[in-house]
Design an enzyme around this catalytic site. Structure first.
Site, PDB file in Angstrom:
ATOM      1  CG  ASP A  40      -2.000   1.006   1.191  1.00 52.91           C
ATOM      2  OD1 ASP A  40      -2.241   1.556   0.107  1.00 52.91           O
ATOM      3  OD2 ASP A  40      -2.613   1.257   2.245  1.00 52.91           O
ATOM      4  CG  HIS A  41      -0.583   4.902   0.136  1.00 52.14           C
ATOM      5  ND1 HIS A  41      -0.930   5.915  -0.728  1.00 52.14           N
ATOM      6  CD2 HIS A  41      -1.730   4.557   0.791  1.00 52.14           C
ATOM      7  CE1 HIS A  41      -2.222   6.180  -0.607  1.00 52.14           C
ATOM      8  NE2 HIS A  41      -2.727   5.365   0.304  1.00 52.14           N
ATOM      9  CD  GLU A  62      -5.490   1.407  -5.714  1.00 50.94           C
ATOM     10  OE1 GLU A  62      -5.310   2.165  -4.740  1.00 50.94           O
ATOM     11  OE2 GLU A  62      -6.322   0.485  -5.709  1.00 50.94           O
ATOM     12  CE  LYS A  73      -5.571   7.404   7.039  1.00 49.15           C
ATOM     13  NZ  LYS A  73      -5.344   6.339   6.059  1.00 49.15           N
ATOM     14  CG  HIS A  88      -6.948   5.211  -1.601  1.00 50.64           C
ATOM     15  ND1 HIS A  88      -5.577   5.310  -1.526  1.00 50.64           N
ATOM     16  CD2 HIS A  88      -7.194   4.248  -2.526  1.00 50.64           C
ATOM     17  CE1 HIS A  88      -5.019   4.460  -2.380  1.00 50.64           C
ATOM     18  NE2 HIS A  88      -5.987   3.817  -3.005  1.00 50.64           N
TER      19      HIS A  88
END
EC number: 5.1.2.7
Length: 423
Positions: free
Chosen positions: A82-83, A179, A221, A261
């Site tokens: 991720d990221h 992605e 978040k 996201h």
């Protein structure tokens, strides 16, 4: 453009900070299958999260594989780096088959004039009015706009291509899902910008299966969406239609879809997402869904005794170190310090009071949005506790697993993929 490994239509990005809840998360996907819809789990964990926890990417793979084996899951599943960027991707090669390439920091860096000029000359079809199926008004792109957008985004696409090629050289073409993430930036991308970005990605040979643009509103978040829901639904539909147009006109994978996201707990936009994917018969990747670490805390608080005491201690330490914990997440949290209870207040709480404050039920009079956000970023506190925290997770596995599964299915899968209101 195609990829041998294909991400199915509906997928769910789930985090598991301490690699203890993979079975509980997978059970939610199994409930989806029993309800008639296939939702594929994608376990995601970023380099930053691994650094904070002190874990390695292989721990995510081991937990996912063990859950799949234990529950006899026969459908696809993935582990997401991720990221990642060019400097952090290497450590994920042995564990991941899904790579989220984050190039938000490169947006706005000007590309070489010759590259911009070449792109403009090769994409004259982007000029003028472009009719998009499913959109009432055509997109209008002038030469000036095309040049401006190219200058803003081409360097980011070049960086994404460099990272993609590095992954491909190690993993082999077609052996992973790609992605590209552009959500962690200042302003949302318009449909016209998205179309130009996708044309550039196709030129660069990136076999995108999901793309994460930035939408308007705040995606804080672990709490609900903050923004104009009607505007979000319009933007989401425009982006879906634009992706379908790009797939038709450029060399991009047929299953390319939007990735949302910080998708966890965005209850107010789940119905709009469901309506849109049904209307266009398209897929979606709901990323970082169902904040599992908070469900662990809720389970510990429910269990009472020393587990409740530990949950209170975690809050105290998070409260005492809130500035340090919040700093890396400043753009994606919005805590009102005046609404945070003091550790002394929390120390006197019952199990019910703690869980009511933390569990994301906006209808509950005890729910505390600011406390939830603070504890969301407070997983570093539990990480420092090491075996003490993990042993209580094991001791209370049943109650925690129930919370994890119910949260993921009832509050996330059911409204997004089945069109049912969350409980």
């Amino acid at each position: 453009m195609s990829s041998a490994i294909k991400l199915p239509k509906y997928s769910l990005g789930v985090g598991d900070r301490f690699a203890h809840q993979a079975k509980a998360q997978l059970r939610a996907c199994m409930q989806a299958s029993e309800s008639g819809v296939e939702v594929i789990p994608v376990w995601n964990k970023s380099n930053r999260e691994h650094a904070i926890i002190g874990s390695e990417p292989v721990s995510t793979r081991v937990a996912a594989d063990a859950a799949v084996k234990a529950l006899a899951w026969t459908k696809p599943y993935f582990c997401d780096a991720d990221h990642i960027g060019i400097g952090t991707v290497d450590r994920f090669f042995n564990a991941c088959d899904f790579f989220t390439i984050d190039v938000a920091d490169f947006i706005g860096n000007p590309a070489e004039p010759s590259i911009i000029d070449s792109f403009l000359k090769s994409h004259l079809e982007l000029l003028g009015e472009i009719k998009i199926d499913g959109i009432d008004q055509p997109l209008t792109i002038s030469t000036e706009f095309l040049q401006k957008v190219s200058s803003k985004f081409l360097a980011a696409i070049q960086q994404a291509a460099s990272i993609y090629k590095k992954i491909e050289a190690n993993q082999g073409a077609g052996n992973f899902v790609t992605e590209v993430s552009m959500d962690e930036t200042d302003s949302p991308q318009t449909p016209a910008e998205l179309l130009i970005i996708l044309a550039a990605a196709a030129d660069a040979g990136i076999p995108l299966q999901t793309i994460a643009p930035k939408f308007s509103g705040r995606f804080n978040k672990g709490v609900d969406y903050v923004g104009n829901v009607t505007q979000f639904e319009k933007e989401f539909a425009l982006d879906v239609a634009t992706i379908a147009h790009a797939v038709k006109h450029y060399d991009l994978p047929q299953n390319l879809k939007l990735s949302v996201h910080s998708g966890s707990d965005k209850f107010s936009i789940y119905a709009p997402i469901h309506r849109t994917i049904q209307r266009f018969d398209t897929g979606v990747h709901l990323k970082t869904a169902g904040t599992t670490w908070l469900e662990e805390l809720i389970g510990l608080a429910e269990a009472g005794d020393e587990s409740l005491d530990l949950a209170k201690e975690i809050y105290k330490q998070a409260y005492d170190h809130r500035e340090e914990l919040c700093a890396p997440y400043a753009t994606v949290i919005n805590i009102d310090p005046a609404k945070l209870p003091t550790p002394n207040d929390v120390a006197r709480w019952s199990s019910d009071q703690y869980t009511a404050a933390l569990r994301h039920n906006p209808e509950s009079p005890g729910y505390n949005n600011s406390l939830r956000q603070l504890l969301h970023v407070g997983f570093k506190v539990a990480a420092k506790m090491g075996s003490r925290y993990l042993e209580l997770l094991d001791a209370n596995e049943a109650i925690i697993a129930r919370n994890v599964t119910e949260n993921l299915f009832d509050r996330h899968i059911a409204p997004v993929f089945l069109g049912r209101h969350s409980s």
